[in-house]
Every structure is written in structure tokens, then in C-alpha cells.
Write a protein that holds these residues in place. Structure first.
Motif, PDB file in Angstrom:
ATOM      1  N   LEU A 145      45.145  25.004 -38.279  1.00 42.19           N
ATOM      2  CA  LEU A 145      45.344  23.560 -38.374  1.00 42.19           C
ATOM      3  C   LEU A 145      44.725  22.824 -37.197  1.00 42.19           C
ATOM      4  O   LEU A 145      44.284  21.680 -37.334  1.00 42.19           O
ATOM      5  CB  LEU A 145      46.842  23.239 -38.468  1.00 42.19           C
ATOM      6  CG  LEU A 145      47.491  23.464 -39.834  1.00 42.19           C
ATOM      7  CD1 LEU A 145      49.003  23.382 -39.736  1.00 42.19           C
ATOM      8  CD2 LEU A 145      46.970  22.463 -40.855  1.00 42.19           C
ATOM      9  N   GLY A 146      44.705  23.464 -36.036  1.00 48.23           N
ATOM     10  CA  GLY A 146      44.169  22.808 -34.848  1.00 48.23           C
ATOM     11  C   GLY A 146      42.691  23.045 -34.620  1.00 48.23           C
ATOM     12  O   GLY A 146      42.099  22.467 -33.704  1.00 48.23           O
ATOM     13  N   THR A 147      42.051  23.878 -35.455  1.00 52.45           N
ATOM     14  CA  THR A 147      40.625  24.147 -35.279  1.00 52.45           C
ATOM     15  C   THR A 147      39.795  22.995 -35.828  1.00 52.45           C
ATOM     16  O   THR A 147      40.286  22.134 -36.555  1.00 52.45           O
ATOM     17  CB  THR A 147      40.227  25.446 -35.995  1.00 52.45           C
ATOM     18  OG1 THR A 147      40.448  25.284 -37.415  1.00 52.45           O
ATOM     19  CG2 THR A 147      41.062  26.615 -35.496  1.00 52.45           C
ATOM     20  N   GLU A 148      38.509  22.998 -35.485  1.00 55.19           N
ATOM     21  CA  GLU A 148      37.640  21.904 -35.925  1.00 55.19           C
ATOM     22  C   GLU A 148      37.533  21.851 -37.446  1.00 55.19           C
ATOM     23  O   GLU A 148      37.641  20.789 -38.047  1.00 55.19           O
ATOM     24  CB  GLU A 148      36.246  22.066 -35.307  1.00 55.19           C
ATOM     25  CG  GLU A 148      35.294  20.923 -35.662  1.00 55.19           C
ATOM     26  CD  GLU A 148      33.932  21.076 -35.015  1.00 55.19           C
ATOM     27  OE1 GLU A 148      33.033  20.272 -35.327  1.00 55.19           O
ATOM     28  OE2 GLU A 148      33.750  22.009 -34.202  1.00 55.19           O
ATOM     29  N   ARG A 149      37.341  23.013 -38.077  1.00 56.70           N
ATOM     30  CA  ARG A 149      37.216  23.003 -39.540  1.00 56.70           C
ATOM     31  C   ARG A 149      38.554  22.676 -40.193  1.00 56.70           C
ATOM     32  O   ARG A 149      38.600  22.035 -41.250  1.00 56.70           O
ATOM     33  CB  ARG A 149      36.672  24.338 -40.043  1.00 56.70           C
ATOM     34  CG  ARG A 149      37.524  25.559 -39.733  1.00 56.70           C
ATOM     35  CD  ARG A 149      36.847  26.805 -40.251  1.00 56.70           C
ATOM     36  NE  ARG A 149      37.620  28.009 -39.985  1.00 56.70           N
ATOM     37  CZ  ARG A 149      37.240  29.223 -40.318  1.00 56.70           C
ATOM     38  NH1 ARG A 149      36.092  29.373 -40.951  1.00 56.70           N
ATOM     39  NH2 ARG A 149      37.983  30.268 -40.050  1.00 56.70           N
ATOM     40  N   ARG A 325      27.810  20.917 -45.825  1.00 56.99           N
ATOM     41  CA  ARG A 325      26.509  21.259 -45.232  1.00 56.99           C
ATOM     42  C   ARG A 325      25.829  20.022 -44.658  1.00 56.99           C
ATOM     43  O   ARG A 325      25.204  20.091 -43.591  1.00 56.99           O
ATOM     44  CB  ARG A 325      25.608  21.908 -46.292  1.00 56.99           C
ATOM     45  CG  ARG A 325      26.061  23.284 -46.725  1.00 56.99           C
ATOM     46  CD  ARG A 325      25.935  24.300 -45.609  1.00 56.99           C
ATOM     47  NE  ARG A 325      24.538  24.625 -45.336  1.00 56.99           N
ATOM     48  CZ  ARG A 325      24.077  25.065 -44.166  1.00 56.99           C
ATOM     49  NH1 ARG A 325      24.904  25.186 -43.150  1.00 56.99           N
ATOM     50  NH2 ARG A 325      22.803  25.345 -44.008  1.00 56.99           N
ATOM     51  N   ILE A 326      25.967  18.872 -45.361  1.00 54.50           N
ATOM     52  CA  ILE A 326      25.407  17.629 -44.831  1.00 54.50           C
ATOM     53  C   ILE A 326      26.083  17.256 -43.512  1.00 54.50           C
ATOM     54  O   ILE A 326      25.466  16.716 -42.598  1.00 54.50           O
ATOM     55  CB  ILE A 326      25.561  16.490 -45.865  1.00 54.50           C
ATOM     56  CG1 ILE A 326      24.661  16.767 -47.082  1.00 54.50           C
ATOM     57  CG2 ILE A 326      25.213  15.138 -45.255  1.00 54.50           C
ATOM     58  CD1 ILE A 326      24.842  15.792 -48.222  1.00 54.50           C
ATOM     59  N   ALA A 327      27.397  17.599 -43.429  1.00 54.51           N
ATOM     60  CA  ALA A 327      28.158  17.326 -42.200  1.00 54.51           C
ATOM     61  C   ALA A 327      27.933  18.398 -41.140  1.00 54.51           C
ATOM     62  O   ALA A 327      28.661  18.467 -40.149  1.00 54.51           O
ATOM     63  CB  ALA A 327      29.646  17.230 -42.526  1.00 54.51           C
ATOM     64  N   LYS A 328      26.925  19.249 -41.355  1.00 54.10           N
ATOM     65  CA  LYS A 328      26.481  20.250 -40.382  1.00 54.10           C
ATOM     66  C   LYS A 328      27.459  21.404 -40.182  1.00 54.10           C
ATOM     67  O   LYS A 328      27.485  22.030 -39.122  1.00 54.10           O
ATOM     68  CB  LYS A 328      26.161  19.585 -39.037  1.00 54.10           C
ATOM     69  CG  LYS A 328      25.031  18.561 -39.126  1.00 54.10           C
ATOM     70  CD  LYS A 328      24.719  17.950 -37.774  1.00 54.10           C
ATOM     71  CE  LYS A 328      23.586  16.942 -37.890  1.00 54.10           C
ATOM     72  NZ  LYS A 328      23.249  16.309 -36.583  1.00 54.10           N
ATOM     73  N   SER A 329      28.252  21.704 -41.201  1.00 49.69           N
ATOM     74  CA  SER A 329      29.063  22.923 -41.152  1.00 49.69           C
ATOM     75  C   SER A 329      28.168  24.107 -41.496  1.00 49.69           C
ATOM     76  O   SER A 329      27.170  23.965 -42.208  1.00 49.69           O
ATOM     77  CB  SER A 329      30.221  22.844 -42.155  1.00 49.69           C
ATOM     78  OG  SER A 329      31.151  21.851 -41.798  1.00 49.69           O
ATOM     79  N   SER A 330      28.524  25.286 -41.008  1.00 54.19           N
ATOM     80  CA  SER A 330      27.744  26.478 -41.322  1.00 54.19           C
ATOM     81  C   SER A 330      27.923  26.847 -42.797  1.00 54.19           C
ATOM     82  O   SER A 330      28.848  26.371 -43.453  1.00 54.19           O
ATOM     83  CB  SER A 330      28.203  27.650 -40.448  1.00 54.19           C
ATOM     84  OG  SER A 330      29.541  28.009 -40.767  1.00 54.19           O
ATOM     85  N   LYS A 331      27.048  27.697 -43.301  1.00 51.19           N
ATOM     86  CA  LYS A 331      27.154  28.126 -44.699  1.00 51.19           C
ATOM     87  C   LYS A 331      28.493  28.809 -44.957  1.00 51.19           C
ATOM     88  O   LYS A 331      29.131  28.563 -45.988  1.00 51.19           O
ATOM     89  CB  LYS A 331      25.997  29.080 -45.051  1.00 51.19           C
ATOM     90  CG  LYS A 331      24.641  28.402 -45.174  1.00 51.19           C
ATOM     91  CD  LYS A 331      23.587  29.420 -45.594  1.00 51.19           C
ATOM     92  CE  LYS A 331      22.222  28.741 -45.738  1.00 51.19           C
ATOM     93  NZ  LYS A 331      21.170  29.712 -46.144  1.00 51.19           N
ATOM     94  N   ALA A 332      28.895  29.664 -44.027  1.00 53.08           N
ATOM     95  CA  ALA A 332      30.159  30.384 -44.206  1.00 53.08           C
ATOM     96  C   ALA A 332      31.342  29.422 -44.258  1.00 53.08           C
ATOM     97  O   ALA A 332      32.218  29.534 -45.122  1.00 53.08           O
ATOM     98  CB  ALA A 332      30.347  31.398 -43.072  1.00 53.08           C
ATOM     99  N   ASP A 333      31.384  28.452 -43.329  1.00 54.52           N
ATOM    100  CA  ASP A 333      32.483  27.477 -43.318  1.00 54.52           C
ATOM    101  C   ASP A 333      32.456  26.595 -44.552  1.00 54.52           C
ATOM    102  O   ASP A 333      33.507  26.241 -45.106  1.00 54.52           O
ATOM    103  CB  ASP A 333      32.404  26.606 -42.060  1.00 54.52           C
ATOM    104  CG  ASP A 333      32.880  27.344 -40.816  1.00 54.52           C
ATOM    105  OD1 ASP A 333      33.434  28.451 -40.970  1.00 54.52           O
ATOM    106  OD2 ASP A 333      32.692  26.820 -39.702  1.00 54.52           O
ATOM    107  N   ALA A 334      31.257  26.193 -44.989  1.00 47.75           N
ATOM    108  CA  ALA A 334      31.132  25.319 -46.164  1.00 47.75           C
ATOM    109  C   ALA A 334      31.631  26.025 -47.420  1.00 47.75           C
ATOM    110  O   ALA A 334      32.334  25.426 -48.246  1.00 47.75           O
ATOM    111  CB  ALA A 334      29.682  24.884 -46.336  1.00 47.75           C
TER     112      ALA A 334
END
Length: 605
Positions: A145-149, A325-334
Motif C-alpha cells: 500500500l505504501g509503495t509507488e505502484r 505504460r504511458i505513465a512510465k511504469s515498467s512492463k512487469a508493473d503494468a
């Protein structure tokens, strides 16, 4: 008669508890997660299972308070300044995802036979609203919950909670009208709803700013614990009721109340008072969702419902992935976000009911969409399990060879987080060169940008350690917080290089024993030194002279390390700690010696 009714209600409560106590731990043990366990238990005892309950909607309505309390606790952790920092994510990322997904899902709905654009829009809008309960529960279980993602997903959920009033207003606007006067009255009603919602929000903010803290201060003077607990519940339920009266979601009201109290010195007390109720009611909510799955409707329209679930989840998941991905998250996170948020949510039931009541959709469509949403919620835990077993490892394996070790040094440091950074800073300040490896891409990128050379990779892989020069290294420092991974690294390093000096970070005493057996030379328990310092300060506060407290500290430090080495020889990972009688007796014996020595120090003139 009253006694029989009371007994019947007690039987219902016991049935709910028994089903949860039996099924949820079983599913958790099987690796299927607690959410799926609750859903399965609800389906088993509901009107379409054993028929022990027939009114799932009333249970859902009460259990929604679990979601409400969850949002209140999240609000307590999110100060207004932090919420302001998230405004771009809430209104930017949230609105972008909702708009894109709404358009795509509406187009998917229009592909079905004899579906009007109004029906497609309502069904799409309902499915766009992600399940706050499921996503929050998964993030909480993963401690993310406290992480960026995690914060990005929470921001999107908050924006979706804000959407319920505008969506209800749109439903009223597109509803078929019989006369111009009725249409005019409906438009007036829409503006009244918006005004009422704004007024309710303003009242809640005003109460939070000028009323709640003085109220808690007043009640705290009474020193009656149950009154504080009752007041905490009153704040949560009262804010939820106020928002529901204003046409907004109850969860949003509780969240706002939590944010307004986040800087109060009663924050931790409130969290402790609410947490037990939150857990029970959130579990009850998932039970209610499981009960509400109408198997008769699913069987009757199984092809339509199954295709709808697949099409809508894939469509929404694709939209979430693109936005991430547009918000610059990695492929794995997206991909992970797409899997976690691809289901419909509990607020869709409210929207569908309103649309059916105003003849925007018919009863059959409402029943089918309700089944689609419940099934999507039930499939999410399974999708997350599949993602964790087959999809996530693919990306992990793919990225494992990204960094090649360019230079080998006699000292290898595994882990560059809050623990490892201090070690590396101390060593480099003294002129020692280190080979630093970390498995968090954000940490690696940040430390390299800062100027501390850090290699990205999974140090559990033998080939990476060999490339780092483990065979010729003089010192290995294992500073990661993953217990099992640390053990495997130590075991491999000791096997490859018998003369290597290994210093390892330990989570607790049991982990310390295991690391000794794995071959570590020195083990540093991550909380031992700070706990020893705190204990020394406590002795001084109780009147023990400073010089004696310091002497006791030094003695206990050396003595405890020796005791750990002794007990490590008796440790057996296959026997539970309190069932290992030889180790227990040895621990008691050593503890008596420790107490005797400390008593002698205290009694010295």
C-alpha cells in the motif's frame, strides 16, 4: 417466538464464522489467497449452494462497512500534504484510465446483438469501476500500500469512488422520459444531487477540521477505553452515512475522515480500534459477494456471460496496461496492475440498480451484468495466481541478464536498501571497493544516478555470483531482507568458497540459527543493536547508573552472541521452536546464567 428468532440469528452468525474459519485458511494454505477462500465459502453457504442464507444483498450491504473501514485506515496513513502530492495521479492517471477504458468497453458492448448505446455505456461504466475491496486486500496482504505502484492504484480507486455521483447523474440524463415536464424535473433533480453531494462533502471537511480533534481530546480525559472505541466507530460510520446521504460512496466519506485525522495524535489509537472490525467486515463482504453469484442465471446464459467476462476483463486489462505504460511504469508493473484491476467492482451494483430503476437497462441485462461482475471478482485471485506463477517469472528471467559485472572486487555486497546502504557508505568512506548487487530496478537506477555503482540482478543465481567473483572474494555481505533467498546465497557461497568470510543480515533469532548452519561467519540481527540501545536507555530511566547500564549492555551484547551460537547447534528447522525440548532446556540454562551474571554486575560496589 422472539427466542427462536434470536437463536436463528445466532446460528447464522456461527455459520458465517465456521465457513470462514474452515475454508479461508485452507485456500490460503493451498496458495489460492484469502479473497478466493471467502468467495468460495460464500458460494457454498449461499442461496445457490447449501441454501443456509437466502438474502445475500442484506449481508453485502452490512459488510460494505468493511470496505468503508479499510478506506478510513488508508486515509489515516495519508496526510493532506501527501494527498495533495498525489493529485496528478488521482485526477490525471485516474481520469485517463477511466476515460480510455470507458470508451473501449462501450465499443465492446456495442458488438453484442441488439444492444443500444445507452445499455452499452451503462454496462461499460459499471465494469470500469474497479473493486476497491479486492485491490486493497491484495495490496495489504503484499504490504504494497505504501509503495509507488500501490499508491498509483489507490489514486485510481479514489478517482473511481468520486465518479459514482456523475455516473448516476448521466444515467438519469439518458433515461427515457415521458414528457418535457418530467425531463425538466429530472434535470433539476440532477443538479440537486450534485449540490447535495458538494454540501455533504463540505460538512464532513468542516467537521474534520474543527470538531473531531476537540471531541477526541474531551473524551480522552474520561480515560474510558470503550468510549474512545465507540467514538472511532461513530466517526467512520457517521462520515459514511453523511456521504451516502449526499449520494457519494460511503468509502469515500470514511477516507476523507481518515485523511482529516491523519495528523491527529489520536491516529494510532483510532487505527488500533478500527482494525479488528475492518478485518471481520471485509471478510464478510467477500462472503456476501460469493453468495450473490446467481448460478441459475449463469447456467441459463452461460455462453453470453462467459464471453462477456472474458471480453470485458481483457478489454479493461489492455486499457490499464496501455495507461500504465504511458505513465512510465515498467512492463512487469503494468501487466500486474492490469491483472489486479481488470475486474468490475462493488459500486457497479449501485449503478446497475439505478439504471434498471430508470428503465435504461432491463432486468435481464441487470442480472446478467451482476453475474459478469461477480464472476470477474471471483476470477481475479485466480488470475493473480496465474500471473505470479507463469507471467511474472517470464519478465524476471528476461531481465536477469541485463547487467554484466564489469569489475570484480574482494568485497561483494548483496542488497543496497536501507541496511546495505549504510554498510556500503562506511566501507567506501574507508577506501574499500565493493561490488554491489541489488534486485530492485528502482533502487539500482537511483543509486547509479547518485553515483554509487550498483548492478541489477538476482544474487540467488549461481552464475551472477560467479561473475561477481565469489570464488576469489575475501568478504561477502548479505544485506537483503528475503530470509529464504539469503539462506540460499550463503549456502552456495560457502560451498564455492570455503575460505570466504560471510556476514549476513538476519530477520530474527530463528533466521540467525539457520544462517549459522548455512555457513555464515557473522550474523547481524537487524533489530538487535537498536533493541539493546533502547533497553539500556530504559535501565537508565529506571535509575540504574549510566556506567552500570553501559557495562550491562556490553556484557549482554557479547553474552547473547555466544548464546545464539550455542543454541544454533541445537536448532532443527524441522521441529517447531517450542516443541524442540533439548533446545528449550538449553535456552533456560543459558538464560539463568545470564541473569546471574547481570545480577553480579548490579551488586558490584
Amino acid at each position: 417466538m422472539a427466542i427462536e428468532e434470536s437463536a436463528h440469528q445466532l446460528v447464522n452468525v456461527v455459520t458465517l464464522l465456521v465457513s470462514a474459519v474452515i475454508v479461508v485458511p485452507l485456500f490460503k494454505r493451498l496458495g489460492l489467497g484469502s479473497v478466493l477462500g471467502y468467495l468460495a465459502a460464500g458460494l457454498a453457504i449461499g442461496p445457490f449452494g447449501l441454501k443456509l442464507f437466502t438474502d445475500s444483498q442484506s449481508i453485502l450491504h452490512i459488510a460494505e462497512l468493511g470496505v468503508v473501514m479499510f478506506l478510513f485506515i488508508i486515509g489515516l496513513e495519508m496526510k493532506p500534504s501527501h494527498l495533495w502530492d498525489l493529485r496528478k495521479q488521482i485526477f490525471g492517471l485516474g481520469s485517463f484510465q477511466v476515460i480510455i477504458a470507458g470508451i473501449i468497453l462501450t465499443l465492446i458492448g456495442l458488438c453484442f446483438d441488439n444492444v443500444s448505446w445507452q445499455t452499452a455505456f451503462v454496462c461499460a461504466s459499471g465494469f470500469v469501476l474497479t473493486s476497491t475491496a479486492i485491490v486493497m486486500q491484495v495490496l495489504a496482504e503484499r504490504d504494497e500500500l505504501g509503495t509507488e505502484r500501490g499508491q498509483q492504484m489507490v489514486s485510481i480507486l479514489l478517482f473511481e469512488d468520486l465518479l459514482i455521483v456523475p455516473l448516476l447523474a448521466i444515467v438519469s440524463f439518458i433515461a427515457p422520459h415521458q414528457a418535457n415536464s418530467a425531463e425538466l424535473a429530472n434535470q433539476v433533480s440532477v443538479w440537486q444531487e450534485i449540490g447535495t453531494a458538494a454540501l455533504a462533502l463540505a460538512v464532513l471537511v468542516a467537521a474534520g477540521l474543527w470538531l473531531l480533534n476537540p471531541l477526541f481530546n474531551l473524551l480522552a480525559r474520561s480515560k474510558i477505553r470503550e468510549i474512545m472505541t465507540a467514538t472511532a466507530l461513530l466517526v467512520v460510520l457517521g462520515s459514511a452515512l453523511l456521504m451516502e446521504t449526499g449520494g457519494l460512496s460511503m468509502a469515500l466519506g470514511a477516507f476523507v475522515a481518515g485523511v482529516l485525522l491523519s495528523e491527529s495524535h489520536f491516529r494510532h489509537q483510532l487505527e488500533a480500534d478500527i482494525e479488528p472490525f475492518r478485518g471481520l467486515l471485509l471478510g464478510l463482504f467477500f462472503l456476501g459477494v460469493g453468495m450473490s453469484l446467481n448460478l441459475a442465471v449463469v447456467i441459463e446464459n452461460w455462453a453470453l456471460i462467459l464471453f462477456s467476462v472474458i471480453a470485458l476483463m481483457l478489454g479493461k486489462g489492455a486499457c490499464i496496461y496501455i495507461v500504465a505504460r504511458i505513465a512510465k511504469s515498467s512492463k512487469a508493473d503494468a501487466i500486474e496492475r492490469a491483472v489486479m484491476m481488470a475486474q468490475g467492482g462493488e459500486f457497479a451494483f449501485v449503478l446497475l440498480a439505478a439504471a434498471a430503476g430508470q428503465n435504461v437497462i432491463d432486468g435481464t441485462t441487470q442480472a446478467n451484468m451482476t453475474a459478469v461482475i461477480v464472476l470477474s471478482m471471483a476470477l481475479t485471485p485466480l488470475a493473480l495466481i496465474a500471473h505470479g506463477r507463469w507471467i511474472s517469472p517470464y519478465f524476471t528471467q528476461k531481465s536477469q541478464n541485463e547487467d554484466e559485472i564489469e569489475q570484480q572486487h574482494p568485497t561483494i555486497l548483496i542488497g543496497h536498501g536501507r541496511f546495505g546502504q549504510i554498510i556500503n557508505e562506511l566501507l567506501t568512506a574507508c577506501g574499500y571497493q565493493t561490488t554491489v548487487i541489488d534486485y530492485d530496478p528502482q533502487t539500482v537506477a537511483g543509486m547509479n544516478k547518485y553515483g554509487d555503482k550498483t548492478y541489477y540482478g538476482n544474487a540467488e543465481r549461481p552464475e551472477l555470483l560467479l561473475a561477481a567473483g565469489i570464488e576469489e572474494a575475501k568478504l561477502l555481505i548479505v544485506a537483503i531482507d528475503n530470509k529464504e533467498q539469503a539462506l540460499r546465497i550463503v549456502e552456495f557461497a560457502r560451498e564455492i568458497n570455503p575460505n570466504l568470510h560471510i556476514i549476513a543480515r538476519a530477520f530474527d533469532r530463528l533466521h540467525t540459527y539457520a544462517l549459522y548452519q548455512a555457513g555464515a561467519n557473522e550474523i547481524i540481527r537487524e533489530t538487535f543493536d537498536s533493541a539493546l540501545r533502547a533497553g539500556t536507555r530504559a535501565l537508565e530511566s529506571l535509575g540504574v547508573p549510566v556506567n552500570k547500564a553501559k557495562e550491562i549492555k556490553e556484557y549482554y551484547f557479547q553474552r547473547n552472541r555466544k548464546v545464539v551460537e550455542i543454541l544454533a547447534e541445537a536448532y532443527d528447522p524441522n521441529i517447531k521452536i517450542f516443541q524442540n525440548m533439548p533446545a528449550m532446556e538449553k535456552a533456560r540454562e543459558e538464560n539463568r546464567k545470564t541473569i546471574q551474571e547481570i545480577t553480579e554486575i548490579l551488586n558490584k560496589p
